[in-house]
Design an enzyme around this catalytic site. Structure first.
Site, PDB file in Angstrom:
ATOM      1  N   GLY A 209      38.239  37.186  33.338  1.00  0.00           N
ATOM      2  CA  GLY A 209      39.224  36.716  34.325  1.00  0.00           C
ATOM      3  C   GLY A 209      38.543  36.310  35.617  1.00  0.00           C
ATOM      4  O   GLY A 209      37.328  36.082  35.632  1.00  0.00           O
ATOM      5  N   ASN A 210      39.305  36.186  36.690  1.00  0.00           N
ATOM      6  CA  ASN A 210      38.714  35.878  37.992  1.00  0.00           C
ATOM      7  C   ASN A 210      39.551  36.529  39.097  1.00  0.00           C
ATOM      8  O   ASN A 210      40.575  37.158  38.818  1.00  0.00           O
ATOM      9  CB  ASN A 210      38.571  34.366  38.189  1.00  0.00           C
ATOM     10  CG  ASN A 210      39.910  33.664  38.109  1.00  0.00           C
ATOM     11  OD1 ASN A 210      40.782  33.901  38.929  1.00  0.00           O
ATOM     12  ND2 ASN A 210      40.084  32.807  37.100  1.00  0.00           N
ATOM     13  N   HIS A 211      39.113  36.377  40.337  1.00  0.00           N
ATOM     14  CA  HIS A 211      39.726  37.122  41.446  1.00  0.00           C
ATOM     15  C   HIS A 211      40.978  36.463  42.039  1.00  0.00           C
ATOM     16  O   HIS A 211      41.475  36.930  43.060  1.00  0.00           O
ATOM     17  CB  HIS A 211      38.709  37.315  42.575  1.00  0.00           C
ATOM     18  CG  HIS A 211      37.622  38.277  42.221  1.00  0.00           C
ATOM     19  ND1 HIS A 211      37.879  39.586  41.919  1.00  0.00           N
ATOM     20  CD2 HIS A 211      36.285  38.115  42.091  1.00  0.00           C
ATOM     21  CE1 HIS A 211      36.752  40.201  41.636  1.00  0.00           C
ATOM     22  NE2 HIS A 211      35.768  39.324  41.724  1.00  0.00           N
TER      23      HIS A 211
END
Ligand code: C5P
Length: 402
Positions: A209-211
């Site tokens: 995923g990512n932030h």
């Protein structure tokens, strides 16, 4: 709908004060955030408890001293808080104080501090309403930009019949709603917004995923809905929630799911705003069972995810408007324009990572718009919600020139 709009209701000492309960309820039904400020005389006609219960906020009547600073400031806070201040009913006494600026109560002090539009709905007996002092005061306030909602004619509390009845609460609430929707070009337009991160499954419990917090998509959706658009927000996992209940929220996890959701509706949309931080790659195979830990290293083969914005650009009809976002770390403008062309955009919102306070995890952002004919519009560092307003305003300006 008045979602996200902050309406300050002033109530003064007139028998029509009983109507303020219905009025506050109407505003709440329209999803407004409501606070009430009353004069002492108004409390004789309606209980502050009724209005605090209906508005879901404490009612302000007296000046409050800040224990820490020793300053009186609730009139300033209320005046700055409001998007619109409406005094309904406005008694003849309050009317004259609005003109003279005689701030001997919290309501008038708030009026003097307010930076938002001010509306008044006078209510009084017919002869008081006809009196030259009243006419004179109304004329002066109108001249200063105060919006006067004329009273209606009918039976008055005195038993007399004539002009002086406060306009009905539903009518005033509708006028406020119309005022905020105004003549936005987004009224009735169908807007699809993508937001949030995507989660690309490795196995049933792990993902790449990512932030991205998903805040941008949610703020964009609310701003568009506020202006009367029909909004579909297709978002990856996020803790942020839309305020406007009319927004259709489609929750997805992966880029492939997001693309399917976009494909289903893009053809019927007028505008697409693609703010999602879509993962560029996903594991080629998501294991069906949790991958067991072993002593060996693990290699996961990644395959390219579909570029959803690129797909939307390639399938864009002449009357559709498409907005993309880009986060570049080098040759920002040059790379941005390449993306603008390739994805057939009408507007590219360029985020910079170099500026303090911009990018992931901040409540502020600094953006640059790239447009047709190599046009560049740069903005200062701003609150994220103010950035969203700039983006939607830009779309409106472009639509107005079509
Ligand atoms: O090419 P790049 O990933 O920088 O483009 C970013 C823009 O493209 C954003 O508007 C993002 O929402 C969109 N995008 C997309 N699908 C992808 C990757 C990016 O819709 N797979």
């Amino acid at each position: 709908m008045l979602s996200g709009k902050k309406i300050l209701v002033g109530v003064t000492g007139s028998i029509a004060a009983y109507k303020s309960a219905y009025f506050v309820r109407e505003l709440i039904k329209l999803d407004a955030e409501v606070k009430v400020v009353m004069t002492e005389a108004a409390c004789e006609f309606i209980s502050p408890l009724t209005l605090s219960t209906l508005s879901k906020n404490p009612v302000a009547i007296e000046f409050i001293k800040d224990e820490e600073t020793g300053e009186w400031q609730n009139h300033v806070d209320l005046g700055l808080w409001a998007d619109l201040f409406i005094i309904a009913p406005t008694s003849a006494n309050t009317l004259s104080k609005l003109v003279s600026g005689n701030a001997d109560n919290l309501l008038i002090a708030t009026y003097l501090s307010a930076k938002c539009p001010v509306w008044i709905a006078p209510a009084m007996d017919l002869d008081m309403f006809k009196h030259f002092s009243t006419r004179d005061n109304l004329e002066k306030l109108t001249h200063e930009g105060v919006n006067v909602i004329e009273p209606t004619s009918g039976e008055l509390a005195s038993g007399l019949d004539g002009k002086g009845r406060m306009e009905e609460p539903e009518v005033i609430a509708d006028l406020i709603n119309d005022f905020f929707i105004g003549d936005s070009l987004l009224i009735g337009k169908h807007i699809v917004i993508t937001g949030g991160p995507t989660y690309e499954a490795i196995d049933p419990v792990r993902f790449i995923g990512n932030h991205s917090s998903g805040k941008t998509g949610v703020l964009l959706a609310d701003e568009c809905a506020k202006r009367g658009a029909k909004v579909t927000l297709i978002t990856g996992p996020t803790n942020s929630q839309v305020i406007d209940k009319n927004i259709e929220v489609v929750q997805i996890k992966s880029a492939v799911e997001m693309k399917t959701a976009v494909e289903e509706i893009w053809n019927n949309c007028d505008i697409g705003i693609f703010s999602a931080a879509v993962a560029d790659y996903r594991p080629k195979l998501a294991a069906e069972e949790k991958i067991k830990k072993s002593d060996k290293n693990l290699t996961i083969e990644l395959v390219k995810n579909p570029d959803i914005l690129l797909w939307a650009g390639e399938h864009k009809k002449a009357d559709q408007y498409l907005v993309g976002f880009a986060l570049e770390t080098e040759n920002e403008i040059e790379n941005g324009f390449k993306k603008f062309e390739k994805k057939k955009l009408n507007l590219l919102v360029l985020n910079s990572l170099k500026d303090k306070g911009a990018g992931f995890g901040h409540d502020t952002n600094k953006v640059t718009f790239l447009k047709e004919d190599n046009k560049i519009v740069e903005f200062e560092l701003k609150d994220k919600s103010a950035v969203m307003v700039d983006i939607i305003n830009e779309i409106e300006v472009d639509l107005s020139q079509e």
